[in-house]
Design a protein around this motif. Structure first.
Motif, short mmCIF file in Angstrom:
data_model
loop_
_atom_site.label_atom_id
_atom_site.label_comp_id
_atom_site.label_asym_id
_atom_site.label_seq_id
_atom_site.Cartn_x
_atom_site.Cartn_y
_atom_site.Cartn_z
N ASN A 31 0.84 -1.20 0.00
CA ASN A 31 0.00 0.00 0.00
C ASN A 31 0.87 1.24 0.00
O ASN A 31 1.91 1.28 0.66
CB ASN A 31 -0.91 0.02 1.22
CG ASN A 31 -1.98 -1.03 1.15
OD1 ASN A 31 -2.37 -1.47 0.08
ND2 ASN A 31 -2.45 -1.48 2.30
N ARG A 33 0.54 5.27 0.81
CA ARG A 33 -0.34 6.26 1.43
C ARG A 33 -0.10 7.64 0.83
O ARG A 33 1.03 8.10 0.74
CB ARG A 33 -0.09 6.32 2.93
CG ARG A 33 -0.98 7.30 3.65
CD ARG A 33 -0.65 7.31 5.14
NE ARG A 33 -1.23 8.47 5.78
CZ ARG A 33 -0.64 9.66 5.88
NH1 ARG A 33 0.56 9.86 5.39
NH2 ARG A 33 -1.25 10.66 6.48
N TYR A 42 -5.10 5.34 -0.03
CA TYR A 42 -4.11 4.30 -0.17
C TYR A 42 -4.22 3.72 -1.57
O TYR A 42 -5.31 3.35 -2.01
CB TYR A 42 -4.31 3.20 0.87
CG TYR A 42 -4.03 3.68 2.27
CD1 TYR A 42 -2.78 3.49 2.84
CD2 TYR A 42 -4.99 4.34 3.00
CE1 TYR A 42 -2.51 3.95 4.12
CE2 TYR A 42 -4.73 4.80 4.28
CZ TYR A 42 -3.49 4.60 4.83
OH TYR A 42 -3.23 5.06 6.09
N ARG A 44 -3.08 0.67 -3.83
CA ARG A 44 -2.57 -0.70 -3.74
C ARG A 44 -2.07 -1.13 -5.12
O ARG A 44 -2.76 -0.94 -6.11
CB ARG A 44 -3.68 -1.65 -3.27
CG ARG A 44 -3.28 -3.08 -3.19
CD ARG A 44 -2.26 -3.29 -2.10
NE ARG A 44 -1.89 -4.71 -2.10
CZ ARG A 44 -0.91 -5.20 -1.38
NH1 ARG A 44 -0.22 -4.42 -0.59
NH2 ARG A 44 -0.63 -6.46 -1.43
N GLY A 65 -7.28 2.09 4.67
CA GLY A 65 -5.94 1.58 4.46
C GLY A 65 -5.80 0.11 4.79
O GLY A 65 -6.78 -0.61 4.88
N PRO A 66 -4.59 -0.28 5.03
CA PRO A 66 -4.27 -1.70 5.24
C PRO A 66 -5.00 -2.34 6.39
O PRO A 66 -5.42 -1.80 7.31
CB PRO A 66 -2.77 -1.68 5.50
CG PRO A 66 -2.36 -0.27 5.71
CD PRO A 66 -3.48 0.58 5.23
#
Length: 66
Positions: A31, A33, A42, A44, A65-66
């Motif tokens: 990812n 940011r 984010y 990917r 996000g993750p």
């Protein structure tokens, strides 16, 4: 875990390609940011793992996000 997908409205295709390329080169397979208009985004990216060198399989934005 669920993710909300983001369509970044109002950006040009050139901007999108530049951001995706930057994230892919800087963080392949992870990812990346960014902050766009005050919002965390984010990106990917995935590499084509079975071929030598860096080759983009896909890149897409995520809100969460993750």
């Amino acid at each position: 875990m669920t993710h909300e997908w983001l369509y970044v409205s109002g950006t040009s295709p050139e901007f999108d390609m530049a951001v995706y390329t930057l994230c892919f080169v800087a963080r392949p397979g992870r990812n990346c940011r960014l902050q766009i208009q005050g919002h965390d985004v984010y990106i990917r990216t995935y590499d084509v793992g079975h071929l030598p060198g860096l080759q983009v399989a896909t890149a897409f934005p995520m809100v969460n996000g993750p």
